[in-house]
Structure formats: C-alpha cells, structure tokens
Design a protein around this motif. Structure first.
Motif, PDB file in Angstrom:
ATOM      1  N   ASP A  43     -79.765  71.512 108.848  1.00 31.59           N
ATOM      2  CA  ASP A  43     -79.668  71.836 110.165  1.00 31.59           C
ATOM      3  C   ASP A  43     -79.705  70.634 110.883  1.00 31.59           C
ATOM      4  N   VAL A  44     -78.392  70.100 111.209  1.00 28.80           N
ATOM      5  CA  VAL A  44     -78.526  68.626 111.846  1.00 28.80           C
ATOM      6  C   VAL A  44     -77.737  68.690 112.925  1.00 28.80           C
ATOM      7  N   ALA A  60     -83.036  68.704 110.410  1.00 24.94           N
ATOM      8  CA  ALA A  60     -84.050  69.631 109.783  1.00 24.94           C
ATOM      9  C   ALA A  60     -83.429  70.149 108.569  1.00 24.94           C
ATOM     10  N   VAL A  61     -84.245  70.173 107.497  1.00 21.37           N
ATOM     11  CA  VAL A  61     -83.725  71.000 106.259  1.00 21.37           C
ATOM     12  C   VAL A  61     -84.501  72.355 106.427  1.00 21.37           C
ATOM     13  N   VAL A  62     -83.977  73.297 106.180  1.00 22.17           N
ATOM     14  CA  VAL A  62     -84.526  74.422 106.494  1.00 22.17           C
ATOM     15  C   VAL A  62     -84.630  75.169 105.017  1.00 22.17           C
ATOM     16  N   THR A  63     -85.800  75.416 104.626  1.00 20.92           N
ATOM     17  CA  THR A  63     -86.035  75.797 103.099  1.00 20.92           C
ATOM     18  C   THR A  63     -85.839  77.342 102.877  1.00 20.92           C
ATOM     19  N   GLU A  64     -85.826  77.702 101.759  1.00 27.48           N
ATOM     20  CA  GLU A  64     -85.840  79.140 101.412  1.00 27.48           C
ATOM     21  C   GLU A  64     -86.614  79.727 101.948  1.00 27.48           C
ATOM     22  N   ILE A  71     -85.239  65.970 109.095  1.00 27.79           N
ATOM     23  CA  ILE A  71     -84.461  64.766 108.700  1.00 27.79           C
ATOM     24  C   ILE A  71     -84.542  63.583 109.503  1.00 27.79           C
ATOM     25  N   ILE A  72     -84.948  62.541 108.876  1.00 26.26           N
ATOM     26  CA  ILE A  72     -85.314  61.281 109.669  1.00 26.26           C
ATOM     27  C   ILE A  72     -84.230  60.328 109.474  1.00 26.26           C
ATOM     28  N   ASN A  83     -72.448  66.187 108.171  1.00 28.23           N
ATOM     29  CA  ASN A  83     -71.752  67.148 107.122  1.00 28.23           C
ATOM     30  C   ASN A  83     -72.387  68.551 107.203  1.00 28.23           C
ATOM     31  N   ASP A  84     -71.722  69.142 108.384  1.00 23.36           N
ATOM     32  CA  ASP A  84     -72.105  70.563 108.775  1.00 23.36           C
ATOM     33  C   ASP A  84     -71.885  71.446 107.711  1.00 23.36           C
ATOM     34  N   GLY A  85     -73.057  72.376 107.751  1.00 24.19           N
ATOM     35  CA  GLY A  85     -73.139  73.592 106.918  1.00 24.19           C
ATOM     36  C   GLY A  85     -73.250  73.266 105.283  1.00 24.19           C
TER      37      GLY A  85
END
Length: 138
Positions: A43-44, A60-64, A71-72, A83-85
């Motif tokens: 999710d960028v 951010a990375v959305v986990t399961e 994301i830094i 790199n969307d999606g």
C-alpha cells in the motif's frame, strides 16, 4: 539460513534492497522480509510532489492479518514511480526484479555508503536470528 542475497545490490537495516541506475534507486523488500511477512499487499500511496528524506515512511505493507508494516525509503529524493498493486505472490516470483516497490531519484548519493553490502546484510540477518531464543530459531 539460505536466503538469496544478490551481491550487486545494497541493503538497509529495514530489510530493503536498492539497485542504482543513472541516479535513480529501485527499492524493494528483501527475500528475508517477504518470507517473514507471508501474505501481504503493498500500500504505497506516494506523494510525488514531496521530497522524502532517508528513513521517511512512504507507505505500508498490509499483512494477511490486517496489520501494517511501514515502508521506509532508504535514500533521500523524490519518488518518481511506484509498483502499484504489488502482492506477496508477485514478490515471491521475482523478489529482486519485478517485485520492486518504488523508484527514488537520488538526491544525496553519499547515502549509498550507509547501505550494507550483501555480506554485511547476511551478517546482520544472522546476528538477529542468533539473538532469538533457541526454541524460536528451530
């Protein structure tokens, strides 16, 4: 530990890789992180008008499980592409290639010296694993 760690990339302590090309940095998460995070969706929501400093949160990375891991950016500059999606299966197929997260136009090239080599990153991962209790490492 047998994670593939390409020698031609640089690495951050936040488990990101950087490939530099003509003043730009292609940034992704390492195989180590993609295995630990299991299933996720990147999710960028990049603000392309904003100048990001090294170590700023860019998404951010959305986990399961629904948790979010930031994301830094490991380098200062403007983000020029995302790199969307991107999903965990995309990254699993090509972690260090098409599994990239974003591209930053590098404004402070000297920051590259703070990033780790492949050998340094391998030692960093191993030191973190060794510090875990024995029953967790097994």
């Amino acid at each position: 530990m047998s994670h593939m760690i390409p020698r031609h990339l640089r690495y951050s302590l936040n488990h990101q890789w950087v490939r530099t090309v003509a003043g730009f940095g292609l940034v992704g998460i390492t195989e180590h992180t993609s295995r630990v995070a299991a299933a996720f969706l990147a999710d960028v929501p990049i603000d392309y008008e904003r100048f990001y400093k090294a170590n700023d949160k860019v998404g951010a990375v959305v986990t399961e499980s629904g948790g979010k891991v930031p994301i830094i950016t490991p380098l200062s500059g403007y983000i020029v592409s995302a790199n969307d999606g991107l999903t965990s299966s995309d990254i699993a197929k090509d972690t260090y290639g098409t599994g990239w997260l974003f591209i930053v136009k590098i404004s402070e090239p000297q920051e590259l010296r703070r990033l780790l080599t492949a050998d340094q990153y391998q030692a960093f991962i191993e030191s973190k694993i060794e510090s875990l209790p024995r029953h967790v490492r097994a």
